[in-house]
Design an enzyme around this catalytic site. Structure first.
Site, short mmCIF file in Angstrom:
data_model
loop_
_atom_site.label_atom_id
_atom_site.label_comp_id
_atom_site.label_asym_id
_atom_site.label_seq_id
_atom_site.Cartn_x
_atom_site.Cartn_y
_atom_site.Cartn_z
N ASP A 15 0.83 -1.21 0.00
CA ASP A 15 0.00 0.00 0.00
C ASP A 15 0.86 1.26 0.00
O ASP A 15 0.46 2.31 0.50
CB ASP A 15 -0.92 -0.01 1.24
CG ASP A 15 -2.00 1.04 1.17
OD1 ASP A 15 -2.53 1.43 2.24
OD2 ASP A 15 -2.31 1.51 0.05
N LYS A 71 2.83 3.70 -5.62
CA LYS A 71 2.27 2.73 -6.58
C LYS A 71 3.30 2.28 -7.60
O LYS A 71 3.22 1.16 -8.10
CB LYS A 71 1.03 3.32 -7.25
CG LYS A 71 0.01 3.90 -6.25
CD LYS A 71 -0.26 2.98 -5.06
CE LYS A 71 -0.92 3.69 -3.89
NZ LYS A 71 -0.85 2.91 -2.62
N ASP A 123 -3.33 -2.82 -2.43
CA ASP A 123 -4.39 -1.81 -2.44
C ASP A 123 -4.26 -0.96 -3.72
O ASP A 123 -3.21 -0.92 -4.36
CB ASP A 123 -4.25 -0.90 -1.20
CG ASP A 123 -5.46 0.03 -1.04
OD1 ASP A 123 -5.32 1.08 -0.40
OD2 ASP A 123 -6.54 -0.29 -1.58
N ASN A 124 -5.34 -0.28 -4.09
CA ASN A 124 -5.33 0.78 -5.12
C ASN A 124 -4.96 0.34 -6.53
O ASN A 124 -4.34 1.12 -7.27
CB ASN A 124 -4.36 1.90 -4.70
CG ASN A 124 -4.59 2.40 -3.32
OD1 ASN A 124 -3.71 2.30 -2.46
ND2 ASN A 124 -5.78 2.94 -3.07
N GLU A 156 -11.38 4.65 -0.64
CA GLU A 156 -11.73 5.01 0.75
C GLU A 156 -12.48 6.35 0.80
O GLU A 156 -12.09 7.33 0.18
CB GLU A 156 -10.48 5.07 1.65
CG GLU A 156 -9.33 5.90 1.13
CD GLU A 156 -8.34 5.09 0.33
OE1 GLU A 156 -8.73 4.06 -0.26
OE2 GLU A 156 -7.18 5.49 0.25
C1 77K Z 1 2.83 10.32 0.00
N1 77K Z 1 2.57 8.91 0.15
C2 77K Z 1 3.02 8.13 1.11
N2 77K Z 1 2.58 6.89 0.91
C3 77K Z 1 1.86 6.89 -0.21
C4 77K Z 1 1.23 5.68 -0.80
N3 77K Z 1 -0.21 5.70 -0.88
C5 77K Z 1 -0.84 6.35 -1.85
O1 77K Z 1 -0.21 7.05 -2.63
C6 77K Z 1 -2.34 6.29 -1.93
C7 77K Z 1 -3.01 7.29 -2.67
C8 77K Z 1 -4.41 7.29 -2.75
C9 77K Z 1 -5.10 8.34 -3.53
C10 77K Z 1 -4.62 9.64 -3.56
C11 77K Z 1 -5.28 10.62 -4.27
C12 77K Z 1 -6.44 10.31 -4.97
F1 77K Z 1 -7.09 11.26 -5.67
C13 77K Z 1 -6.94 9.03 -4.97
C14 77K Z 1 -6.27 8.03 -4.25
C15 77K Z 1 -5.16 6.29 -2.10
C16 77K Z 1 -4.48 5.29 -1.39
O2 77K Z 1 -5.19 4.29 -0.77
C17 77K Z 1 -3.09 5.28 -1.31
O3 77K Z 1 -2.49 4.26 -0.61
C18 77K Z 1 1.83 8.17 -0.71
MG MG Z 2 -3.95 2.67 -0.31
#
Ligand code: 77K
Ligand code: MG
Length: 214
Positions: A141, A144, A169-170, A199
């Site tokens: 998670d 990506k 995830d995602n 989420e």
């Molecule tokens: C900065 N950073 C530190 N760890 C991470 C890794 N996680 C993600 O990037 C992540 C992003 C989104 C998401 C963001 C914007 C949007 F418009 C839609 C979805 C959802 C998630 O569930 C995620 O896990 C990012």
């Molecule tokens: Mg996620």
């Protein structure tokens, strides 16, 4: 005083959840993030799918890539029997600090080791430094674009065995297309897609389960 969103989430949990009660921690993070400020916790819809995959795997050694505030660490560890080991890797020190406090408040810190640093550095250390043999369950998670290289690194480090579950995830939003293509076509995994929702939003998202063939 709470300058960051993550500190505000922690503050809300400390004020409103019940110490030692993981479900109340989960419910209060979901409440804050659906009513006040969106944040990237796996959330409750995908969380229920995560719960079911964890329950059927009954894992003893678990690795999570991307701790964030500790929501999925609490979610997973609340289901585990005593004596299991849960390692979670977080690159961002501010996130790791909040996660440790949330995991501690939930009463689960004895099961959890929050490892600060990059997955590329930490994964190769798991066998020797952290005495891991193989991983039963991996929840992916984090960034990506790291899903595919880190899955390949887990293979290279012989951390996966026949039946190891990699749950990501995602895979729709933000998406991990190179990871999906890899696990579905490299011949080393049996894959299952679990459609769900992003989420706290109505947008479609999904989890992908990839079971290593060994
Ligand atoms: C900065 N950073 C530190 N760890 C991470 C890794 N996680 C993600 O990037 C992540 C992003 C989104 C998401 C963001 C914007 C949007 F418009 C839609 C979805 C959802 C998630 O569930 C995620 O896990 C990012
Ligand atoms: Mg996620």
């Amino acid at each position: 005083l709470c300058q960051t969103k993550e500190q505000r989430i922690l503050d809300f949990v400390l004020k409103n959840a019940v110490r030692g009660d993981p479900q109340s921690v989960i419910d209060n993070i979901d409440k804050y993030c659906s009513q006040r400020e969106w944040s990237m916790n796996v959330g409750n819809e995908k969380g229920i799918i995560l719960d079911n995959v964890v329950k059927e795997s009954n894992p003893s050694t678990i690795l999570e890539l991307g701790t964030y505030c500790g929501y999925s660490a609490v979610r997973i560890c609340r289901l585990l029997k005593p004596g299991v080991r849960f390692f979670t890797v977080e690159f961002n020190p501010a996130y790791a600090a909040v996660a440790k406090q949330i995991i501690e408040f939930a009463g689960l810190i004895d099961k959890v080791q929050v490892l600060e640093g990059s997955t590329g550095d930490i994964i190769p250390q798991l066998k020797k430094k952290y005495e891991v043999d193989t991983l039963d369950f991996v929840f992916v998670d984090h960034w990506k674009d790291k899903y595919k290289p880190d899955t390949q690194l887990l293979e290279k480090c012989n951390l996966l065995r026949k039946g190891s579950v990699v749950l990501a995830d995602n895979v729709i939003v933000p998406g991990a297309p190179d990871f999906l293509e890899y696990v579905r076509n490299c011949g080393k995994y049996d894959c299952t897609n679990f459609p769900s929702f992003l989420e706290y939003m109505d947008e479609k998202d999904a989890l992908e389960k990839a079971v290593f063939r060994g």
